[in-house]
Design a protein around this motif. Structure first.
Motif, PDB file in Angstrom:
ATOM      1  N   LEU A  58       0.826  -1.207   0.000  1.00 11.61           N
ATOM      2  CA  LEU A  58       0.000   0.000   0.000  1.00 11.61           C
ATOM      3  C   LEU A  58       0.859   1.256   0.000  1.00 11.61           C
ATOM      4  CD1 LEU A  58      -2.788  -1.082   2.528  1.00 11.61           C
ATOM      5  CD2 LEU A  58      -3.012  -0.826   0.034  1.00 11.61           C
ATOM      6  N   ASP A  59       1.966   1.220   0.730  1.00 11.35           N
ATOM      7  CA  ASP A  59       2.881   2.363   0.739  1.00 11.35           C
ATOM      8  C   ASP A  59       3.477   2.577  -0.652  1.00 11.35           C
ATOM      9  OD1 ASP A  59       4.617   4.371   2.309  1.00 11.35           O
ATOM     10  OD2 ASP A  59       6.118   3.131   1.301  1.00 11.35           O
ATOM     11  N   ALA A  60       3.851   1.479  -1.313  1.00 13.57           N
ATOM     12  CA  ALA A  60       4.418   1.594  -2.661  1.00 13.57           C
ATOM     13  C   ALA A  60       3.399   2.146  -3.651  1.00 13.57           C
ATOM     14  CB  ALA A  60       4.919   0.223  -3.120  1.00 13.57           C
ATOM     15  N   GLN A  61       2.125   1.784  -3.471  1.00 15.88           N
ATOM     16  CA  GLN A  61       1.089   2.276  -4.370  1.00 15.88           C
ATOM     17  C   GLN A  61       0.700   3.715  -4.074  1.00 15.88           C
ATOM     18  OE1 GLN A  61      -1.712  -0.976  -3.641  1.00 15.88           O
ATOM     19  NE2 GLN A  61      -1.407  -1.702  -5.725  1.00 15.88           N
ATOM     20  N   SER A  62       0.930   4.161  -2.844  1.00 18.41           N
ATOM     21  CA  SER A  62       0.591   5.537  -2.455  1.00 18.41           C
ATOM     22  C   SER A  62       1.718   6.512  -2.753  1.00 18.41           C
ATOM     23  CB  SER A  62       0.254   5.597  -0.957  1.00 18.41           C
ATOM     24  OG  SER A  62      -0.855   4.778  -0.652  1.00 18.41           O
ATOM     25  N   ASN A  63       2.938   6.028  -2.835  1.00 19.33           N
ATOM     26  CA  ASN A  63       4.116   6.871  -3.068  1.00 19.33           C
ATOM     27  C   ASN A  63       4.822   6.365  -4.327  1.00 19.33           C
ATOM     28  OD1 ASN A  63       4.202   8.515  -0.408  1.00 19.33           O
ATOM     29  ND2 ASN A  63       3.962   6.393   0.263  1.00 19.33           N
TER      30      ASN A  63
END
Length: 568
Positions: A58-63
C-alpha cells in the motif's frame, strides 16, 4: 435525520489457512513429509500478506516512483526515488526466498511448487513486485543454462541470494519503438571497443528500471560497421546498470511511463549510450537463448493472474457477509451467491493448471521430465499464460461489481485489482502472440500427441462411476479437437492461425477439466467430498472446445466486419 450507518469494509483472514483450493492441491500432489515441513512457512506468509507485507504494498502504491533527471546544480543524475514500501518488498522477497527456493532445490523437483505457492500468496499484496522477481528468476535460469563461469559466480549468486544486501533484481529490456513483440525490428547495436562490448540504442519499455542488471538483445556490429538484420542477427547481452564506481553505466532515463496500472513499478524509456555489456551464449542466438527467460516469466504471469483471481474472490466473499441490501445480507441473495460461485469455478480451474505447470517445470529443471513432459511444458507455458491472463481480468471486473459503487472508488483499493490485472494479458506476449506460439509448439515440437496422451491417461485412471458423465464430455471435446486438426490439413495455411485463439482456449479448458476430475476422484476415494466435484461438474457444463472453422469464406466475412469494408 442524520445518517449513522457506515458500511464495513471487507476483511482478509490468513490467506493460506482459508485457501482450501491451494491446500487441497498441495495435499494431493506433494509428498506428505514435505508438506509437513513447509506448511508452517506457508501459514506464516499467509498471515503476513494481510499484515505488514500488505502495508508495504500500500505504501508503494501511495508513493509512486519519481524520476529526478538533474541535481540542483544542473548535473544529469537520472535518479529514481522509490517508496520505502517498495524497498522493503525487495528485502522481504530475499528473506522469503521467493527466487532462491527454486534454485536451492532442497526438495528436488517439488521445490518449484513450494516457491510458486509462496509467490501466489505474496503477489496480490506486493504492488506487483513479482514483476522484477519474474525477470530475476528468468535471468537466473538463463545464466544457469547459457551463462559462463563469470556470470554463474557473479550475477547468478546475487539473483538467488536470501541476503537483502546481496540480492539483485534483473530487468528484461526487449521492447523498442519499432518492435513490441516483433523483436526482429530491434535497432540496438553492440559494438566491440577497447574494453569489450558497448551497446547503443533506445529501449521503449524497461520495467524494473531500478534493477541492478538486465538482459537485452542487440545486433553485433562487425569491423566495417555492418550487422545482420532480422531475428537471426540478434545476440543476447548482460549489463549492469551501474559502473564500478557506482555511477550510471552510460544509461540515460528519459521518463517514467504513465501507465493504466502497475503504477508502483518503475517502467521507463531509456537510451544505451555506450553501455558496457557482456555477450551471453553464442552470437546470433539471442532470440533462442532469451526464450529460456520468457518461459519463466510467463509462468510467473500465470501465477500472478491466479493470485489476483483468488484475492478478488476473497474480498467479494467477505463483503457478501457484511453488506446488507434489500433487507438481508448479500450472502443470502441466491443470484449473488451464483455469481461468486461462478468466479470460484474459474479460479480453481486456473489454479490447477498453474501448479501443474510448476510441477512440469520442476521435473524439467531437475532432469526428471520425460520427452513427452518436456513437450507438454513447452505447449502449456504459453497456454497457461494466455488463458489465465484473460480470466484474471474477467474475474476482477465481476468482483468489483460485487461491491457496487464502492468497487469503482479508488481509495477502497479495489480498482487496482482490475487495472493491474489488465497488464497480465499484454506483457510477456499478448493473447494472439501466444496463440501463434502454441501453433509453433505443435508444428515444430510435436506437442499435440503428448497432450492427447496426457489427458487420456488421466481419464483412464478414474474409475468412479459418479464421474462418467464428465469423462464422456471430455472425450467428446478431445474428439472435436482431433477432427479440427485433421480438417485443417485440407484448408489453406491461414486456417489454423485465424482460429488459434479459440483452439488454444479449447486445449486449456479440456486439460483443466481432466485435472479437476482427477483431483475430485482422489477426494472421493478418501470419502472427502471436495468442492472440486461440483466445480468439475460446472466446468464441464460449458463448451470445452469452442472451436471456430475459419475457412476462406469465414475469414472474408471477418475482414468485412473487422475493417468496416462494407459497400452501402
Amino acid at each position: 435525520m442524520t445518517g449513522k450507518f457506515y458500511q464495513q469494509s471487507p476483511q482478509l483472514p490468513n490467506q493460506y489457512e482459508t485457501d482450501y483450493a491451494l491446500r487441497s492441491w498441495l495435499q494431493w500432489i506433494l509428498p506428505a513429509g514435505m508438506l509437513a515441513e513447509i506448511e508452517s512457512d506457508l501459514r506464516e506468509l499467509g498471515e503476513r500478506v494481510v499484515g505488514d507485507i500488505m502495508e508495504m504494498g500500500l505504501d508503494a502504491q501511495s508513493n509512486l516512483p519519481r524520476l529526478v533527471n538533474f541535481d540542483p546544480w544542473g548535473r544529469r543524475i537520472d535518479r529514481l526515488q522509490l517508496a520505502h514500501g517498495w524497498q522493503q518488498l525487495h528485502d522481504v522477497a530475499a528473506e522469503q526466498g521467493l527466487v532462491a527456493i527454486g534454485y536451492e532445490r532442497n526438495y528436488g523437483p517439488w521445490s518449484r511448487i513450494y516457491q510458486f505457492a509462496k509467490l501466489y500468496l505474496f503477489h496480490p499484496s506486493s504492488a506487483i513486485y513479482t514483476c522484477p522477481l519474474a525477470m530475476t528468476d528468468g535471468a537466473a535460469r538463463l545464466i544457469e543454462v547459457h551463462g559462463d563461469n563469470y556470470l554463474r559466480q557473479g550475477a547468478y549468486r546475487h539473483l538467488t541470494s536470501r541476503d537483502p544486501k546481496e540480492f539483485w533484481t534483473s530487468g528484461q529490456w526487449m521492447t523498442e519503438r519499432p518492435g513490441g513483440s516483433d523483436v526482429s525490428n530491434t535497432e540496438t547495436i553492440a559494438r566491440v571497443e577497447a574494453d569489450g562490448y558497448r551497446l547503443y540504442g533506445d529501449k521503449w519499455f524497461t520495467s524494473a528500471t531500478d534493477a541492478q542488471m538486465a538482459m537485452t538483445l542487440a545486433r553485433q556490429e562487425d569491423a566495417s560497421g555492418n550487422y545482420a538484420s532480422g531475428s537471426r542477427g540478434l545476440s543476447l547481452f548482460y549489463l549492469e546498470t551501474c559502473d564500478r564506481d557506482g555511477g550510471s553505466n552510460q544509461l540515460v532515463i528519459h521518463r517514467l511511463k504513465d501507465k493504466l496500472g502497475t503504477r508502483a513499478l518503475p517502467t521507463a524509456e531509456i537510451s544505451l549510450q555506450g553501455t558496457s555489456a557482456r555477450l551471453v551464449g553464442a552470437p546470433g542466438k539471442g532470440v533462442k537463448n532469451i526464450a529460456t527467460l520468457f518461459n519463466i516469466t510467463r509462468i510467473y504471469n500465470n501465477c500472478c493472474a491466479v493470485g489476483y483471481m483468488r484475492r478478488s474472490i476473497a474480498l467479494a466473499r467477505d463483503y457478501a457477509q457484511r453488506r446488507r441490501a434489500f433487507g438481508k445480507l448479500l450472502s443470502q441473495h441466491p443470484l449473488h451467491l451464483e455469481t461468486i460461485a461462478a468466479l470460484e469455478v474459474e479460479f480453481v480451474g486456473a489454479l490447477h493448471l498453474c501448479f501443474y505447470l510448476c510441477q512440469l517445470l520442476g521435473l524439467e529443471e531437475c532432469g526428471q521430465a520425460t520427452p513427452e513432459q518436456r513437450a507438454l511444458l513447452r505447449l502449456l507455458t504459453p497456454l497457461g499464460k494466455l488463458y489465465s491472463g484473460k480470466q484474471a481480468i474477467a474475474v476482477a471486473s465481476e468482483a468489483l461489481e460485487c461491491f457496487g459503487g464502492a468497487g469503482y472508488v479508488e481509495d477502497t483499493g479495489l480498482p487496482s485489482l482490475l487495472r493491474d490485472s489488465q497488464v497480465l494479458a499484454i506483457w510477456e506476449g499478448t493473447t494472439n502472440i501466444l496463440s501463434l506460439d502454441v501453433l509453433r509448439a505443435i508444428t515444430r515440437e510435436a506437442a499435440m500427441e503428448p497432450f492427447f496422451v496426457e489427458v487420456q491417461q488421466r481419464l483412464e485412471r478414474i474409475a468412479n462411476r459418479q464421474l462418467q458423465p464428465q469423462i464422456a464430455k471430455i472425450n467428446q471435446a478431445l474428439a472435436a479437437i482431433r477432427e479440427y486438426l485433421e480438417k485443417s490439413v485440407a484448408e489453406d495455411r491461414d486456417f489454423l492461425e485465424a482460429g488459434s485463439r479459440y483452439f488454444s482456449y479449447s486445449l486449456v479448458r479440456v486439460l483443466i477439466a481432466s485435472l479437476l476430475l482427477e483431483h475430485a476422484a482422489w477426494g472421493l476415494e478418501r470419502n472427502q467430498r471436495l468442492p472440486e466435484l461440483e466445480i468439475v461438474k460446472r466446468w464441464c457444463r460449458h463448451d470445452l472446445a469452442p472451436l471456430i472453422y475459419n475457412n476462406r469464406h469465414y475469414r472474408n466475412e471477418t475482414r468485412t466486419l473487422a475493417l468496416g469494408e462494407i459497400d452501402c
